[in-house]
Design a protein around this motif. Structure first.
Motif, PDB file in Angstrom:
ATOM      1  N   ILE A  46      38.069 120.779  86.630  1.00 22.85           N
ATOM      2  CA  ILE A  46      37.561 119.489  86.717  1.00 22.85           C
ATOM      3  C   ILE A  46      36.447 119.991  87.520  1.00 22.85           C
ATOM      4  O   ILE A  46      36.659 120.000  88.370  1.00 22.85           O
ATOM      5  N   GLN A  47      35.199 118.590  86.696  1.00 21.19           N
ATOM      6  CA  GLN A  47      33.824 119.524  87.599  1.00 21.19           C
ATOM      7  C   GLN A  47      33.492 117.966  88.229  1.00 21.19           C
ATOM      8  O   GLN A  47      33.020 117.401  89.341  1.00 21.19           O
ATOM      9  N   SER A  48      33.995 116.692  87.748  1.00 22.20           N
ATOM     10  CA  SER A  48      33.213 115.600  88.465  1.00 22.20           C
ATOM     11  C   SER A  48      34.977 115.185  88.664  1.00 22.20           C
ATOM     12  O   SER A  48      35.779 114.472  87.181  1.00 22.20           O
ATOM     13  N   LEU A  49      34.473 113.563  89.068  1.00 25.85           N
ATOM     14  CA  LEU A  49      36.368 112.943  89.483  1.00 25.85           C
ATOM     15  C   LEU A  49      36.456 111.893  90.396  1.00 25.85           C
ATOM     16  O   LEU A  49      36.077 112.203  91.278  1.00 25.85           O
ATOM     17  N   LYS A  50      36.529 110.499  90.321  1.00 24.96           N
ATOM     18  CA  LYS A  50      36.479 109.576  90.908  1.00 24.96           C
ATOM     19  C   LYS A  50      37.598 108.815  90.812  1.00 24.96           C
ATOM     20  O   LYS A  50      37.847 108.265  88.984  1.00 24.96           O
ATOM     21  N   ALA A  51      37.531 107.786  91.338  1.00 28.18           N
ATOM     22  CA  ALA A  51      38.604 106.234  91.065  1.00 28.18           C
ATOM     23  C   ALA A  51      37.239 105.400  91.101  1.00 28.18           C
ATOM     24  O   ALA A  51      37.170 105.080  92.139  1.00 28.18           O
ATOM     25  N   VAL A  52      37.123 104.076  89.809  1.00 23.37           N
ATOM     26  CA  VAL A  52      36.209 103.212  90.572  1.00 23.37           C
ATOM     27  C   VAL A  52      37.158 101.947  90.503  1.00 23.37           C
ATOM     28  O   VAL A  52      37.500 101.849  88.962  1.00 23.37           O
ATOM     29  N   PRO A  53      37.430 100.948  91.305  1.00 26.88           N
ATOM     30  CA  PRO A  53      38.818 100.081  90.663  1.00 26.88           C
ATOM     31  C   PRO A  53      37.686  98.637  90.987  1.00 26.88           C
ATOM     32  O   PRO A  53      36.804  98.578  91.346  1.00 26.88           O
ATOM     33  N   GLY A  54      37.714  98.013  90.176  1.00 33.34           N
ATOM     34  CA  GLY A  54      37.050  96.514  89.496  1.00 33.34           C
ATOM     35  C   GLY A  54      38.448  95.632  89.071  1.00 33.34           C
ATOM     36  O   GLY A  54      39.512  95.612  89.022  1.00 33.34           O
ATOM     37  N   TYR A  55      37.337  94.641  88.587  1.00 34.96           N
ATOM     38  CA  TYR A  55      38.463  93.829  87.331  1.00 34.96           C
ATOM     39  C   TYR A  55      37.807  93.662  86.260  1.00 34.96           C
ATOM     40  O   TYR A  55      37.078  94.242  85.648  1.00 34.96           O
ATOM     41  N   TYR A  56      39.096  93.433  85.215  1.00 31.25           N
ATOM     42  CA  TYR A  56      38.738  93.882  83.495  1.00 31.25           C
ATOM     43  C   TYR A  56      39.020  92.455  83.576  1.00 31.25           C
ATOM     44  O   TYR A  56      40.058  91.838  83.543  1.00 31.25           O
ATOM     45  N   LYS A  57      37.953  92.783  82.353  1.00 30.76           N
ATOM     46  CA  LYS A  57      37.516  91.287  81.471  1.00 30.76           C
ATOM     47  C   LYS A  57      37.214  90.295  82.523  1.00 30.76           C
ATOM     48  O   LYS A  57      37.751  89.002  82.700  1.00 30.76           O
ATOM     49  N   GLY A  58      37.001  90.476  84.224  1.00 29.58           N
ATOM     50  CA  GLY A  58      37.116  89.678  85.241  1.00 29.58           C
ATOM     51  C   GLY A  58      37.967  88.387  86.221  1.00 29.58           C
ATOM     52  O   GLY A  58      38.199  87.640  86.287  1.00 29.58           O
ATOM     53  N   ALA A  59      39.222  89.159  84.944  1.00 35.04           N
ATOM     54  CA  ALA A  59      40.900  88.637  85.555  1.00 35.04           C
ATOM     55  C   ALA A  59      41.663  89.634  86.023  1.00 35.04           C
ATOM     56  O   ALA A  59      42.166  88.467  86.990  1.00 35.04           O
ATOM     57  N   VAL A  60      42.217  90.751  85.887  1.00 30.35           N
ATOM     58  CA  VAL A  60      42.721  91.498  86.330  1.00 30.35           C
ATOM     59  C   VAL A  60      42.214  92.651  86.803  1.00 30.35           C
ATOM     60  O   VAL A  60      41.344  92.852  86.853  1.00 30.35           O
ATOM     61  N   ALA A  61      43.214  93.418  87.875  1.00 32.47           N
ATOM     62  CA  ALA A  61      42.780  94.338  88.450  1.00 32.47           C
ATOM     63  C   ALA A  61      42.620  95.715  87.177  1.00 32.47           C
ATOM     64  O   ALA A  61      44.069  95.768  86.597  1.00 32.47           O
ATOM     65  N   ALA A  62      42.133  96.357  87.962  1.00 37.11           N
ATOM     66  CA  ALA A  62      41.830  97.490  86.989  1.00 37.11           C
ATOM     67  C   ALA A  62      41.091  98.934  88.151  1.00 37.11           C
ATOM     68  O   ALA A  62      40.834  98.889  89.034  1.00 37.11           O
ATOM     69  N   ILE A  63      42.037 100.062  87.287  1.00 39.33           N
ATOM     70  CA  ILE A  63      41.169 101.320  88.206  1.00 39.33           C
ATOM     71  C   ILE A  63      40.582 102.209  86.845  1.00 39.33           C
ATOM     72  O   ILE A  63      41.843 102.796  85.612  1.00 39.33           O
TER      73      ILE A  63
END
Length: 150
Positions: A46-63
């Motif tokens: 594993i060289q890099s790993l991160k978790a980026v939370p946000g909105y999928y299609k502006g409407a639902v939560a996603a990681i």
């Protein structure tokens, strides 16, 4: 402080510290010995790993979990990802990949929820765990009605 507030505080602290806080195995070394012997270093895929939370299609939560691996000792890998809802203790997402670099999507995650993302790399032929890391994150709250979140 309630459990949820403590978990959010912990998640925020870990996010602020960045992915350098990610825990894991691998990357250790073995000592050299004898006359003039040198040590060897174990390879951590594993060289890099991160978790980026946000909105999928502006409407639902996603990681989104971007990751990249390096080839070690000619092994072929399977990378497993698991999302555990820290508010309930339930595993809510499982996926795997053979790619050396990818972004693994957990779309339609619940809003305002704390998660631990576990990422494990195994040797495809032996099943031996070669490296593993964990990252803590939280999904955003629901967007306000009528808003456009990108």
């Amino acid at each position: 402080m309630t459990r949820t507030k403590c978990l959010l505080l912990l998640a925020g602290t870990l996010l602020a510290a960045g992915s350098g806080i990610a825990s894991g195995s691998g990357g250790g070394g073995t000592g050299g010995g004898g006359t003039g012997g040198g040590g060897t270093t174990a390879c951590a895929p594993i060289q890099s790993l991160k978790a980026v939370p946000g909105y999928y299609k502006g409407a639902v939560a996603a990681i989104w979990t971007p990751c990249s691996l390096q080839q070690c000792n000619g092994a072929y890998y399977i990378a497993y990802i698991k999302a555990t809802n820290l508010d309930t203790g339930l595993v809510t997402y499982v996926n795997s990949s053979y790619l050396m670099s990818a972004t693994i999507d957990y779309d339609f995650a619940p809003f305002s929820t704390n998660f631990r993302i576990d990422f494990t790399v195994v040797d495809q032929s032996t099943g031996a765990v070669l490296d593993s890391r964990s990252v803590i994150t939280a999904t955003p709250p629901p967007p306000p009605p009528g808003s456009t979140v990108g």
